[in-house]
Write a protein that holds these residues in place. Structure first.
Motif, PDB file in Angstrom:
ATOM      1  N   LEU A  72       0.826  -1.204   0.000  1.00  0.00           N
ATOM      2  CA  LEU A  72       0.000   0.000   0.000  1.00  0.00           C
ATOM      3  C   LEU A  72       0.861   1.256   0.000  1.00  0.00           C
ATOM      4  CD1 LEU A  72      -2.715  -0.912   2.664  1.00  0.00           C
ATOM      5  CD2 LEU A  72      -2.683  -1.471   0.229  1.00  0.00           C
TER       6      LEU A  72
ATOM      7  N   GLU B  38      -2.948   5.065   0.885  1.00  0.00           N
ATOM      8  CA  GLU B  38      -3.804   3.884   0.961  1.00  0.00           C
ATOM      9  C   GLU B  38      -3.829   3.320   2.376  1.00  0.00           C
ATOM     10  OE1 GLU B  38      -3.236   2.426  -3.698  1.00  0.00           O
ATOM     11  OE2 GLU B  38      -2.080   1.485  -2.088  1.00  0.00           O
TER      12      GLU B  38
ATOM     13  N   HIS C  38      -8.803   4.860  -3.953  1.00  0.00           N
ATOM     14  CA  HIS C  38      -7.869   4.318  -2.956  1.00  0.00           C
ATOM     15  C   HIS C  38      -8.478   3.101  -2.259  1.00  0.00           C
ATOM     16  CE1 HIS C  38      -4.870   7.339  -3.426  1.00  0.00           C
ATOM     17  NE2 HIS C  38      -5.552   8.327  -2.863  1.00  0.00           N
TER      18      HIS C  38
ATOM     19  N   ASN D  83      -8.254   0.084  -4.392  1.00  0.00           N
ATOM     20  CA  ASN D  83      -6.871  -0.399  -4.439  1.00  0.00           C
ATOM     21  C   ASN D  83      -6.502  -1.153  -3.162  1.00  0.00           C
ATOM     22  OD1 ASN D  83      -6.464   0.732  -6.963  1.00  0.00           O
ATOM     23  ND2 ASN D  83      -5.532   2.614  -6.172  1.00  0.00           N
ATOM     24  N   VAL D  84      -6.964  -0.639  -2.015  1.00  0.00           N
ATOM     25  CA  VAL D  84      -6.686  -1.291  -0.732  1.00  0.00           C
ATOM     26  C   VAL D  84      -7.281  -2.695  -0.710  1.00  0.00           C
ATOM     27  CG1 VAL D  84      -7.251  -1.278   1.727  1.00  0.00           C
ATOM     28  CG2 VAL D  84      -6.454   0.815   0.631  1.00  0.00           C
TER      29      VAL D  84
END
Length: 296
Positions: free
Chosen positions: A236, A240, A270, A273-274
């Motif tokens: 990350l 993030e 974000h 993506n996490v």
């Protein structure tokens, strides 16, 4: 900045958390009762019909105050912080059921604990809560928990007899949560040994949130954290990691955006993506992963 319900300093809580974090943190503290006269403190004591919260004074004595009125006082203090004034604000109470408007990234201890309990209960576990005051067992009214198997008992921190009694009350529960920042690691170890069950400590949940939010500016490998979780965390970006911590508190994209000074759409990116990098599909699974990492 640590914002506590009672009077500062609360070295009994903050020092233990800072030791576990092992980060170069310059800790400051404000207590909601700081600077008040005895008469002013007395006026904040709980009245008939009000919800209660127990806190500690600078002289070590305890006082039970009105939950709604002390929450309002703390909200006013938090709202007075300027953008960028602190890298992080920590609302150091697990009993205040409200959001705090802040332009600084904020850890709300109650939100973090509530999200933890929900994530554990949603997985099918029967969760037992140990509250610091007997009246808080009846006062426990969290709409988000109403559909889950939650049982509550009470004990004061460090009171082995009451903790033992609470363990008996929660005999049918699979996981026990010490639902106050006043409980110590020694309390957790005693309850875990006597019950033979996993025990969640509020201080560890808060410390995990602090670590995630500050990880970008002060990267560190947390002692005792599973290598698999640490490896995923390293994927990350600093932003993030901040989003992950705030998601774990159950905050909406709009609330996260307000704290971090970015747009809700950016938060959404974000957040996606996490979830992908941490290899989870739901927020509850993500929260359980964070909890497990903070409670090896």
């Amino acid at each position: 900045m640590f914002l506590s319900v009672g009077q500062s300093p609360r070295a009994d809580i903050i020092d233990e958390m800072l030791d576990s974090l092992d980060l170069p943190i310059q800790a400051m503290e404000i207590g909601a009762l700081d600077g008040l006269s005895q008469a002013q403190v007395h006026d904040l004591r709980v009245r008939p019909g009000e919800l209660s919260i127990i806190t500690r004074m600078a002289d070590g004595s305890d006082v039970v105050v009105s939950k709604p009125r002390i929450a309002e006082r703390m909200a006013e203090i938090a709202a007075g912080f300027q953008p960028g004034q602190y890298d992080l604000v920590v609302i150091l109470s697990t009993g205040l059921f409200r959001d705090f408007e802040s332009t600084c990234p904020t850890v709300n201890a109650q939100r973090a604990m509530e999200s933890t309990v929900i994530s554990l209960a949603a997985a099918g576990s029967r969760v037992g809560l140990i509250q610091p005051l007997v009246q808080q067992v009846d006062e426990l009214d969290i709409p988000a928990l109403s559909s889950y198997r939650i049982t509550a008992s009470h004990a004061a921190d460090g009171d082995k007899a009451l903790l033992a009694s609470a363990i008996l009350d929660l005999a049918d529960c699979e996981i026990i949560v010490l639902n106050s920042v006043s409980f110590t690691e020694s309390d957790r170890q005693m309850v875990a040994k006597a019950s033979g069950k996993p025990v969640i400590l509020a201080r560890r949940i808060i410390a995990s949130a602090i670590r995630l939010l500050l990880h970008g500016t002060h990267p560190a490998t947390a002692p005792g954290v599973a290598p698999e979780f640490s490896e995923k965390l390293q994927r990350l970006t600093p932003r993030e990691r901040q989003v992950l911590s705030l998601v774990a508190e159950g905050l909406s994209n709009k609330a996260i955006a307000r704290q971090l000074g970015i747009s809700p759409k950016t938060v959404e990116i974000h957040r996606s993506n996490v979830m992908s990098k941490m290899e989870v599909s739901t927020s509850n699974t993500l929260i359980r992963m964070v909890v497990a990492a903070g409670h090896p």
